[in-house]
Design a protein around this motif. Structure first.
Motif, mmCIF file in Angstrom:
data_model
loop_
_atom_site.group_PDB
_atom_site.id
_atom_site.type_symbol
_atom_site.label_atom_id
_atom_site.label_comp_id
_atom_site.label_asym_id
_atom_site.label_seq_id
_atom_site.Cartn_x
_atom_site.Cartn_y
_atom_site.Cartn_z
ATOM 1 N N MET A 165 12.775 2.272 4.617
ATOM 2 C CA MET A 165 13.232 3.472 5.310
ATOM 3 C C MET A 165 12.124 4.500 5.492
ATOM 4 N N HIS A 166 10.915 4.211 4.984
ATOM 5 C CA HIS A 166 9.826 5.190 5.067
ATOM 6 C C HIS A 166 9.364 5.370 6.511
ATOM 7 N N THR A 167 8.899 6.572 6.825
ATOM 8 C CA THR A 167 8.460 6.864 8.197
ATOM 9 C C THR A 167 7.095 6.273 8.526
ATOM 10 N N LYS A 168 6.271 5.997 7.523
ATOM 11 C CA LYS A 168 4.929 5.460 7.757
ATOM 12 C C LYS A 168 4.974 3.931 7.744
ATOM 13 N N PRO A 169 4.484 3.285 8.801
ATOM 14 C CA PRO A 169 4.566 1.822 8.875
ATOM 15 C C PRO A 169 3.784 1.097 7.797
ATOM 16 N N ARG A 228 5.999 1.107 4.860
ATOM 17 C CA ARG A 228 7.111 0.166 5.060
ATOM 18 C C ARG A 228 6.650 -1.267 4.790
ATOM 19 N N ALA A 229 5.383 -1.541 5.064
ATOM 20 C CA ALA A 229 4.852 -2.897 4.854
ATOM 21 C C ALA A 229 4.797 -3.266 3.375
ATOM 22 N N ARG A 230 4.943 -2.284 2.505
ATOM 23 C CA ARG A 230 4.914 -2.542 1.062
ATOM 24 C C ARG A 230 6.296 -2.882 0.498
ATOM 25 N N ALA A 231 7.284 -2.947 1.342
ATOM 26 C CA ALA A 231 8.659 -3.208 0.890
ATOM 27 C C ALA A 231 8.892 -4.707 0.713
ATOM 28 N N ARG A 232 8.086 -5.336 -0.118
ATOM 29 C CA ARG A 232 8.219 -6.776 -0.341
ATOM 30 C C ARG A 232 7.654 -7.151 -1.702
ATOM 31 N N ARG A 233 8.218 -8.169 -2.257
ATOM 32 C CA ARG A 233 7.848 -8.622 -3.595
ATOM 33 C C ARG A 233 6.375 -9.035 -3.680
ATOM 34 N N GLU A 234 5.897 -9.749 -2.654
ATOM 35 C CA GLU A 234 4.532 -10.263 -2.690
ATOM 36 C C GLU A 234 3.507 -9.138 -2.849
#
Length: 299
Positions: A264-268, A271-277
């Motif tokens: 939901m973050h405004t900075k892309p 947002r790319a950090r929203a993953r387990r890896e």
């Protein structure tokens, strides 16, 4: 998986462990309450239970909400003999305690403040575990003094010792919330950063998820923490082992698994950090370019 408070039926600790159920312990009291202004460093006496009971109750509440099944009393260093010698670094003393506690008729859990090198008299972790079980302990393991990876190494040695002796017991681990690969036999108290400069060593929530999974895979079913283990660390244990437990803790209401709420973050790039890896493979920087990665123990 929806957050929940867990199974409603009350069961004893041995009944839970014998059924293969995961028991999540609590975390840090002394260091956490010292940081919050309720405990004085040094002898670390727990007068906060009398002077500031609401502060102790609040910390218990936070651990409970984070997923703890067990709330320990805040009574460390509450006796004169313990002020002179922080129990238990010696297998012999731990055995005495187990023998006395067996007289209560209650299940006995015995943890020692030891690392892979064993107790202060050279008794190996495997031998310590054997002595405790023979004395009557149903649950054995380690707590405090060493970080997650070191504590798990000690648990492997304890488990091997029990297997070689043909003994069985439930296993418990409650490590520090700090990384301590450079500790000597005395643990983190010998590090020059103890107790007021340990913050750069704090484990991330992802470190603790790894710790919880490795402990579970090792066969440990009572998993918690000690000094430096904050409520969010306990939540990390509860979240990592939610598939085995069948529920999430209430504190997970405000926490997306593996950073998923960052979607939901405004900075892309965030947002790319929203993953387990991303979080599983991150090597976090300390922001201290002139500081060493390891220390030399004073003792």
């Amino acid at each position: 998986m929806a957050p929940a408070g867990g199974p409603g039926a009350k069961k004893g600790i041995l009944e839970r462990l014998e059924s293969g159920e995961v028991v999540v312990g609590d975390g840090s009291f002394l260091l956490t309450l010292e940081k919050r202004g309720y405990v004085k460093a040094g002898l670390w006496t727990p007068e906060a239970v009398v002077d500031h009971p609401d502060a102790v109750r609040q910390l218990h509440t936070e651990f409970l909400r984070a997923g703890s099944n067990v709330m320990q009393t805040f009574t460390f260093s509450a006796s004169e003999d313990n002020m002179e010698s922080k129990y238990f670094e010696h297998a012999e003393e731990a055995v005495w305690a187990v023998e006395v506690l067996k007289e209560s008729g209650k299940p006995v859990a015995a943890t020692m403040c030891i690392g892979p090198d064993g107790d202060m008299h050279g008794v190996t972790p495997g031998e310590c575990a054997v002595k405790l079980v023979k004395a009557g302990a149903a649950i054995v393991g380690v707590n405090c003094r060493f970080g997650p990876s070191t504590s798990l190494k000690t648990m492997r040695l304890m488990k091997e010792g029990l297997r070689a002796a043909g003994l069985k017991a439930h296993l418990i681990v409650q490590s520090l919330g700090f990384h301590t690969p450079d500790c000597g036999k005395g643990g983190f108290v010998d590090l020059p950063e103890y107790p007021f400069g340990l913050e750069p060593r704090v484990a991330t929530r992802w470190d603790i998820q790894k710790y919880a999974r490795e402990a579970y895979n090792l066969g440990v079913r009572y998993i918690g923490g000690c000094c430096g283990f904050e409520p969010y660390h306990i939540r990390a244990i509860a979240e990592e082992l939610a598939p085995e437990r069948g529920f999430l803790p209430p504190a997970s209401d405000k926490h997306g698994s593996w950073g998923s709420s960052l979607n939901m973050h405004t900075k892309p790039w965030i947002r790319a950090r929203a993953r387990r890896e991303y979080w599983e493979n991150l090597l976090p920087a300390s922001g201290r370019p002139f500081c060493p990665s390891l220390s030399r123990p004073d003792n």
